[in-house]
Design an enzyme around this catalytic site. Sequence first.
Site, mmCIF file in Angstrom:
data_model
loop_
_atom_site.group_PDB
_atom_site.id
_atom_site.type_symbol
_atom_site.label_atom_id
_atom_site.label_comp_id
_atom_site.label_asym_id
_atom_site.label_seq_id
_atom_site.Cartn_x
_atom_site.Cartn_y
_atom_site.Cartn_z
ATOM 1 N N TYR A 1 0.839 -1.203 0.000
ATOM 2 C CA TYR A 1 0.000 0.000 0.000
ATOM 3 C C TYR A 1 0.874 1.253 0.000
ATOM 4 C CZ TYR A 1 -4.091 -2.917 0.760
ATOM 5 O OH TYR A 1 -5.085 -3.851 0.608
ATOM 6 N N ASN B 1 -12.686 0.038 -5.545
ATOM 7 C CA ASN B 1 -12.592 -0.346 -6.942
ATOM 8 C C ASN B 1 -13.752 -1.271 -7.323
ATOM 9 O OD1 ASN B 1 -11.646 -1.089 -9.514
ATOM 10 N ND2 ASN B 1 -10.414 -2.737 -8.657
ATOM 11 N N CYS C 1 -6.620 -4.289 -8.241
ATOM 12 C CA CYS C 1 -6.371 -3.927 -6.850
ATOM 13 C C CYS C 1 -5.811 -5.107 -6.054
ATOM 14 C CB CYS C 1 -7.636 -3.380 -6.206
ATOM 15 S SG CYS C 1 -9.034 -4.512 -6.254
ATOM 16 N N HIS C 2 -5.975 -6.314 -6.567
ATOM 17 C CA HIS C 2 -5.419 -7.486 -5.887
ATOM 18 C C HIS C 2 -3.888 -7.465 -5.880
ATOM 19 C CE1 HIS C 2 -5.594 -8.705 -10.149
ATOM 20 N NE2 HIS C 2 -4.496 -9.391 -9.868
ATOM 21 N N GLU D 1 -0.677 -15.001 -11.361
ATOM 22 C CA GLU D 1 0.118 -13.985 -12.063
ATOM 23 C C GLU D 1 1.606 -14.231 -11.866
ATOM 24 O OE1 GLU D 1 -3.032 -10.294 -12.272
ATOM 25 O OE2 GLU D 1 -1.511 -10.251 -10.708
#
Length: 179
Positions: free
Chosen positions: A113, A136, A144-145, A171
Amino acid sequence: MTASTAPARHATLGTPPGPFTVVVATGSDGQDVVLASGWTADVGELLPLVHPTLRPTAVERVEDLPLLDVVEKFVAGDVAAIDDVPVQQRSGPFLTEAWQVLRTVPAGHPDTYAAFAARCGRPAAVRAAANACARNAAALFVPCHRVLGSDGGLGGFRWGTPVKRWLLDHEAAHAPVAA
């Protein structure tokens, strides 16, 4: 054009972490634009996330939404497939900019963050950066993940930390190696 007067459509696709639903409207250029998306089969969970000036008055369920092909590519390992999907969200200047900046966090290389706040040009605005993630409406397409707690923990995620963990692991396994 506001999406509230335009017809909207939604469709759901099964994904490894659960059903994923997308709500789209037709943009001024004639292309689909994501208004909301997330890991639910209930479109009623998504509509309140859409800003009131963009919220459609009616949403039609469709079986074949071309945008689902992008989600299928992402699930199959093309984690960049979501990068250019048009999204429409509305809020104040910081949130609107933060959502655009979220799209620059590379797959497989999450930010904290604090790092996300710095990426937004406001390093002291860690809570505001976290708020941008929490508000979001277009999960996956505005990733946002890809933002973690300062301790490296998962932090929160509207659709549950198991979904966030799957996204991050997926990812990491399929993202291009950073140069």
